[in-house]
Design a protein around this motif. Structure first.
Motif, PDB file in Angstrom:
ATOM      1  N   ARG A 174       0.848  -1.317   0.026  1.00 44.57           N
ATOM      2  CA  ARG A 174       0.072   0.146  -0.146  1.00 44.57           C
ATOM      3  C   ARG A 174       0.989   1.221   0.079  1.00 44.57           C
ATOM      4  O   ARG A 174       2.011   1.134   0.457  1.00 44.57           O
ATOM      5  CB  ARG A 174      -0.977  -0.193   1.237  1.00 44.57           C
ATOM      6  N   VAL A 175       0.368   2.203  -0.461  1.00 42.71           N
ATOM      7  CA  VAL A 175       0.932   3.558  -0.321  1.00 42.71           C
ATOM      8  C   VAL A 175       0.821   4.587   0.600  1.00 42.71           C
ATOM      9  O   VAL A 175      -0.517   4.754   0.997  1.00 42.71           O
ATOM     10  CB  VAL A 175       0.747   4.360  -1.556  1.00 42.71           C
ATOM     11  N   GLN A 233     -10.226   7.441  -9.027  1.00 44.29           N
ATOM     12  CA  GLN A 233      -9.427   6.619  -9.790  1.00 44.29           C
ATOM     13  C   GLN A 233      -9.565   5.079  -9.203  1.00 44.29           C
ATOM     14  O   GLN A 233      -8.543   4.087  -9.363  1.00 44.29           O
ATOM     15  CB  GLN A 233      -7.859   6.700  -9.567  1.00 44.29           C
ATOM     16  N   SER A 234     -10.554   4.937  -8.303  1.00 44.74           N
ATOM     17  CA  SER A 234     -10.817   3.720  -7.765  1.00 44.74           C
ATOM     18  C   SER A 234     -10.048   3.209  -6.883  1.00 44.74           C
ATOM     19  O   SER A 234      -9.908   1.941  -6.485  1.00 44.74           O
ATOM     20  CB  SER A 234     -11.054   2.597  -9.115  1.00 44.74           C
ATOM     21  N   ALA A 235      -9.373   3.909  -6.335  1.00 44.25           N
ATOM     22  CA  ALA A 235      -8.393   3.573  -5.349  1.00 44.25           C
ATOM     23  C   ALA A 235      -9.049   3.651  -3.814  1.00 44.25           C
ATOM     24  O   ALA A 235      -9.952   4.090  -3.513  1.00 44.25           O
ATOM     25  CB  ALA A 235      -7.276   4.517  -5.063  1.00 44.25           C
ATOM     26  N   VAL A 259      -0.318   7.844  -7.379  1.00 46.15           N
ATOM     27  CA  VAL A 259      -0.777   8.668  -6.496  1.00 46.15           C
ATOM     28  C   VAL A 259      -0.009  10.163  -6.803  1.00 46.15           C
ATOM     29  O   VAL A 259      -0.722  11.363  -6.420  1.00 46.15           O
ATOM     30  CB  VAL A 259      -0.380   8.166  -5.251  1.00 46.15           C
ATOM     31  N   GLY A 260       1.221  10.191  -7.119  1.00 45.02           N
ATOM     32  CA  GLY A 260       1.849  11.519  -7.254  1.00 45.02           C
ATOM     33  C   GLY A 260       1.362  12.131  -8.226  1.00 45.02           C
ATOM     34  O   GLY A 260       1.066  13.338  -8.272  1.00 45.02           O
ATOM     35  N   HIS A 301       3.646  15.765   1.778  1.00 46.37           N
ATOM     36  CA  HIS A 301       4.902  15.801   2.375  1.00 46.37           C
ATOM     37  C   HIS A 301       5.552  14.353   2.612  1.00 46.37           C
ATOM     38  O   HIS A 301       6.674  14.343   3.096  1.00 46.37           O
ATOM     39  CB  HIS A 301       4.583  16.184   3.824  1.00 46.37           C
ATOM     40  N   GLU A 302       4.845  13.309   2.169  1.00 48.30           N
ATOM     41  CA  GLU A 302       5.440  12.103   2.182  1.00 48.30           C
ATOM     42  C   GLU A 302       4.496  11.168   1.233  1.00 48.30           C
ATOM     43  O   GLU A 302       3.531  11.221   1.088  1.00 48.30           O
ATOM     44  CB  GLU A 302       5.276  11.353   3.457  1.00 48.30           C
ATOM     45  N   LEU A 303       5.456  10.302   0.413  1.00 45.61           N
ATOM     46  CA  LEU A 303       4.948   9.490  -0.323  1.00 45.61           C
ATOM     47  C   LEU A 303       5.874   8.027  -0.430  1.00 45.61           C
ATOM     48  O   LEU A 303       7.004   8.297  -0.797  1.00 45.61           O
ATOM     49  CB  LEU A 303       4.836   9.830  -1.773  1.00 45.61           C
TER      50      LEU A 303
END
Length: 312
Positions: free
Chosen positions: A236-237, A254-256, A276-277, A288-290
């Motif tokens: 997972r992200v 986006q069906s997430a 996601v980006g 801030h975080e990915l």
């Protein structure tokens, strides 16, 4: 040992469990279970409480009679092995011995009964690092020392196959690290090592393969990396952003699937980190975080066995 006498004996040590079933009145402890354990590898045998792991090991060692199916070592039932002590070493619980007997004398008694040279007792104690405690009485051994003594007893016959049920129970972190190196070393010599354990993080470090069962049935088998990578979500992200609501709405388009952890970070499944980006950039959302969080063996185990733990 360095003189070669501890190298594994000739012949395959493959374990084959086929259609194994054990019925206790109204409880089916093991249900049509089939798997293989290959030589030269450490195989972790995993399952929640009541999954049937110990019953399976006991059937493999002919301590329990199967209702159906077979369990063989090198093509033979354990009871039919010509010299089982020299073929298979097993520890199903911490070693038990007369409380007034020393560790070395306990092993020498086993050697005498099995027709093995008495010096094997000294060699086995050295193998598991118990030489300094050789003349201590068993009643003064810690649980971790008893575990090591049990493994020493299992190694007396220089077996090709080692079967251990919860061998790290009672060991401190140093002892667990020793156990990991010891078992990996045995597998590197070509031996077959089957280990049942509840320490999933340790299994991820120790095992080459895993067999996962629940409610007596096989739920997954294979190399550790493949089993972990086989989960559909593939990880997972994790995202941290001051614009969580905007990003959540954009990602759901986006069906997430988007959840939030206790610290306010978004946990996203169904899309990968680059997606996601791109979604964040298009929505003009500051990140801030990915980071991608890959599943580990514990997470995969819990997902595969969810709701299947039983008390038997």
């Amino acid at each position: 040992m360095s003189d070669g006498q501890w190298s594994p004996s000739a012949g395959t040590g493959q374990i084959v469990v086929s259609g194994l079933t054990k019925q206790y009145k109204n409880v089916r402890a093991v249900d049509d279970l089939s798997f293989t354990v290959e030589p030269g590898r450490v195989t972790g045998f995993l399952g929640p409480n009541g999954a049937g792991k110990t019953t399976t090991l006991r059937m493999l060692l002919n301590l329990v009679t199967p209702t159906a199916g077979t369990a063989t070592i090198a093509g033979h039932r354990y009871a039919d092995l010509a010299d089982p002590l020299r073929s298979v070493g097993a520890v199903l619980e911490a070693s038990s011995a007369h409380k007034g007997r020393t560790g070395i004398n306990h092993l020498r008694v086993i050697c005498a009964a099995a027709g093995l040279p008495a010096q094997r007792a000294d060699e086995a104690l050295a193998l598991v690092g118990l030489t300094p405690a050789a003349k201590r009485k068993f009643k003064g051994y810690s649980l971790g020392m008893k575990q090591r003594l049990g493994i020493a007893a299992a190694m007396l016959g220089n077996p090709q196959v080692l079967i251990l049920d919860e061998p790290a129970n009672g060991l401190d972190p140093e002892g667990i690290r020793w156990m990991r190196g010891f078992l990996k070393g045995l597998a590197a010599e070509g031996r077959t090592v089957l280990v049942s354990s509840h320490l999933l993080s340790e299994m991820q470090l120790l095992a080459d393969d895993v067999v996962i069962i629940a409610a007596g049935k096989l739920v997954r088998q294979g190399p550790v990396d493949q089993v972990i990578g086989s989960m559909a979500h593939g990880g997972r992200v994790r995202v941290r952003t001051p614009q969580a609501e905007e990003l959540t709405a954009a990602l759901r388009e986006q069906s997430a699937t988007v959840d939030t952890d206790a610290h306010g970070a978004l946990l996203v499944t169904g899309v990968d980190a680059p997606t996601v980006g791109r979604v964040a950039l298009a929505a003009k959302v500051e990140l801030h975080e990915l980071a991608t969080e890959r599943p580990d063996l514990e997470g995969v185990f819990l997902e595969l066995t969810a709701g299947k733990a039983e008390i038997r």
